[in-house]
Design an enzyme around this catalytic site. Structure first.
Site, short mmCIF file in Angstrom:
data_model
loop_
_atom_site.label_atom_id
_atom_site.label_comp_id
_atom_site.label_asym_id
_atom_site.label_seq_id
_atom_site.Cartn_x
_atom_site.Cartn_y
_atom_site.Cartn_z
N LYS A 11 1.53 3.00 14.11
CA LYS A 11 1.80 1.86 13.21
C LYS A 11 2.08 0.58 14.01
CE LYS A 11 2.97 -0.74 9.92
NZ LYS A 11 2.27 -1.08 8.70
N ASN A 43 -0.40 -3.16 14.25
CA ASN A 43 0.03 -4.54 14.03
C ASN A 43 0.03 -5.36 15.33
OD1 ASN A 43 0.11 -4.28 11.32
ND2 ASN A 43 2.32 -4.16 11.12
N CYS A 96 5.59 -8.23 9.05
CA CYS A 96 5.10 -7.08 9.81
C CYS A 96 4.56 -7.48 11.17
CB CYS A 96 4.01 -6.37 9.00
SG CYS A 96 4.52 -6.10 7.30
N1 SAJ Z 1 -3.70 -14.45 10.31
C1 SAJ Z 1 -4.32 -15.43 11.08
N2 SAJ Z 1 -5.64 -15.27 11.41
C2 SAJ Z 1 -6.36 -14.18 11.00
C3 SAJ Z 1 -5.73 -13.18 10.24
C4 SAJ Z 1 -4.38 -13.34 9.91
O1 SAJ Z 1 -3.71 -16.43 11.46
O2 SAJ Z 1 -7.56 -14.13 11.33
C5 SAJ Z 1 -2.28 -14.61 9.94
C6 SAJ Z 1 -2.06 -14.72 8.43
O3 SAJ Z 1 -2.27 -16.02 7.96
C7 SAJ Z 1 -0.60 -14.27 8.31
C8 SAJ Z 1 -0.47 -13.23 9.43
O4 SAJ Z 1 -1.57 -13.44 10.30
O5 SAJ Z 1 0.27 -15.35 8.58
C9 SAJ Z 1 -0.48 -11.79 8.95
O6 SAJ Z 1 -1.44 -11.62 7.90
P1 SAJ Z 1 -2.39 -10.35 7.81
O7 SAJ Z 1 -3.23 -10.48 6.61
O8 SAJ Z 1 -3.09 -10.13 9.09
O9 SAJ Z 1 -1.39 -9.10 7.70
P2 SAJ Z 1 -0.12 -8.72 6.76
O10 SAJ Z 1 1.11 -9.10 7.50
O11 SAJ Z 1 -0.26 -9.21 5.38
O12 SAJ Z 1 -0.29 -7.11 6.74
C10 SAJ Z 1 -0.35 -6.41 7.97
C11 SAJ Z 1 -1.57 -5.46 7.95
N3 SAJ Z 1 -1.79 -4.91 9.26
C12 SAJ Z 1 -3.01 -4.96 9.86
O13 SAJ Z 1 -3.97 -5.48 9.36
C13 SAJ Z 1 -3.14 -4.28 11.20
C14 SAJ Z 1 -1.32 -4.34 6.93
O14 SAJ Z 1 -2.37 -3.37 6.97
C15 SAJ Z 1 0.02 -3.65 7.24
O15 SAJ Z 1 0.29 -2.60 6.30
C16 SAJ Z 1 1.12 -4.71 7.13
O16 SAJ Z 1 0.87 -5.70 8.13
C17 SAJ Z 1 2.44 -4.01 7.35
O17 SAJ Z 1 3.17 -3.81 6.36
O18 SAJ Z 1 2.74 -3.61 8.49
#
Ligand code: SAJ
Length: 427
Positions: free
Chosen positions: A218, A222, A272
């Site tokens: 996990k 992340n 996360c």
């Molecule tokens: N972000 C960027 N650029 C990108 C992708 C995301 O700047 O290309 C930023 C987003 O704007 C945001 C942050 O990253 O601020 C996180 O967003 P996210 O959509 O990547 O992830 P979360 O936090 O909503 O959910 C993540 C997910 N983990 C992964 O994709 C590896 C989800 O599957 C997990 O279950 C969740 O964390 C968790 O609960 O751990």
């Protein structure tokens, strides 16, 4: 193994959807939360968090009598712990944040009195390596009359496992069912029993391993995303320096069959990705050099954006010498932590906007179509519609690529006075 009842500890973003899905499969679920208000809302068949389709699932689970909320654990066949695991910031700048497992400890102590022989206790909260063993130790300490896997192995009275959630906010109800699931048992029997439980609703594969490996899987997922976002954020800073359009650069590089760069932004938000990599770094600070650097790159992005806004204001004043800073209006587009949600928790866009409100003597307009009231500390600013901000503001700051922003017409303002950290205007 067959399970007829379940006690879910923690009714937040993961606990409540999971409880509702189990209940929809006709398992009697008692949900436990320390927040009495949340308990009351759920017992009315309503929800206290925003997640598509969760309201329908909770409403029918409560109406059909399969889901009930309360504030103290009750006896059940299985227990799932889905409580927060935040981190504790260091005392000094540069200190490594450390995981706070006190909610897991409190949950273990609350469950212990109602545990019975044959039960399984599953930790779902994202946890540092070793947290499942700690939970087992807290349970064993509170119930010396029962045996646990750390002492009795496969013969233990109570089984213990770690099954981390991996659902994406906004798609939770779909991903809970469809995603593959990593199931880490303290013994093989524990893993198999947990697998039987999750198989009641998981359509993806259930992959068995040890509790420690599941914890690290996990954190790795992340950290992987954090490192990749940091790469994109670092590129955006480099490209700004050498005057290259980072959005064009990434889209061209991504045409290589083995390159897939993520998108830069204002920084990394949510509960996360900005937290979990620290659980690896705090455990192995000398080895986790890249993971730490990525955290630092992403954490420093909001400050970089604020500096870009300051420069845009200075440029504007130079081009309009008759104006004072007090007469300059800045519009910030988006304060949520990512596109198309109303969640402002740990949002870098919110942090940037708050800082602009604090330092800018003039008016700051906020456009955030997913909320109806601005949070506290935004008294000096105003929540307005996209078109109004576009018409009125001198400096445009695009922070979140909400779908509705991308649909709007291309910006007509002079590029010099725009800061677009999401590539919506592709400047
Ligand atoms: N972000 C960027 N650029 C990108 C992708 C995301 O700047 O290309 C930023 C987003 O704007 C945001 C942050 O990253 O601020 C996180 O967003 P996210 O959509 O990547 O992830 P979360 O936090 O909503 O959910 C993540 C997910 N983990 C992964 O994709 C590896 C989800 O599957 C997990 O279950 C969740 O964390 C968790 O609960 O751990």
């Amino acid at each position: 193994m067959k399970f007829e009842s379940l006690c879910m500890i923690g009714l937040g973003y993961i606990g409540l959807p999971t409880a509702a899905v189990f209940a929809s499969r006709k398992i009697k679920v008692v949900g436990v939360d320390v927040n009495q208000q949340a308990v009351d809302i759920i017992n009315r068949g309503e929800i206290h968090i925003v997640e598509p389709d969760l309201d329908i699932a909770v409403h029918s689970a409560v109406k059909e009598g399969y889901l009930r909320a309360t504030t103290t654990p009750e006896p059940a066949d299985a227990f799932i712990v889905a409580v927060p695991t935040p981190f504790l910031k260091g005392r000094k700048v540069g200190d490594i944040p450390t995981p706070d497992v006190s909610y897991i400890e409190a949950a273990s102590k609350a469950i212990a009195p109602v545990l019975e022989k044959g039960n399984i206790v599953i930790l779902e909260s994202t946890s540092p390596v070793g947290a499942t063993e700690k939970m087992a130790a807290w349970l064993a300490e509170a119930r010396p009359d029962l045996t646990f896997p750390q002492d009795a192995g496969e013969e233990a009275d109570v089984m213990i496992a770690h099954c981390p959630e991996r659902v994406l906010p906004g798609r939770v109800m779909y991903e809970l069912i469809e995603n593959d699931r990593v199931i880490g048992g303290m013994t093989l029997r524990c893993a198999r029993a947990a697998c039987d439980l999750y198989k009641t609703f998981v359509r993806g594969d259930c992959l068995l391993t040890t509790a420690r490996t599941a914890e690290m899987v996990k954190l790795t997922e992340n950290a992987f995303r954090d490192v990749n976002i940091a790469f994109a954020n670092e590129l955006s800073i480099i490209c700004d320096k050498v005057d290259i359009n980072v959005w064009e650069l990434i889209s061209l590089a991504n045409r290589h069959p083995r390159v897939n760069i993520l998108q830069p932004g204002p920084g990394v938000g949510g509960h996360c990705i900005a937290v979990d990599p620290w659980f690896i770094v705090s455990e192995t600070p000398e080895q986790a050099r890249l993971i730490r650097a990525a955290r630092e790159v992403n954490d420093s992005k909001p400050e970089w954006v604020v500096n870009k806004v300051k420069l845009a204001v200075a440029d504007f004043l130079q081009a309009n010498p008759e104006k004072t800073a007090k007469e300059v209006t800045i519009a910030c587009y988006g304060i949520a932590f990512k596109p198309d949600i109303d969640d402002l928790r740990e949002s870098p866009a919110l942090e940037i906007t708050r800082e602009i409100v604090a330092i800018h003597p003039g008016k700051v307009l906020v456009v955030e179509p997913n909320i109806s009231v601005l949070p506290e500390s935004f008294e000096r600013s105003e929540l307005v519609e996209f078109d109004e901000a576009m018409d009125v503001a001198d400096i445009q700051v695009m922070l979140v690529d909400h779908r509705s922003f991308k649909r709007q017409k291309k910006i007509e303002t002079d590029h010099e006075f725009c800061v677009d950290v999401r590539g919506v205007w592709n400047l």
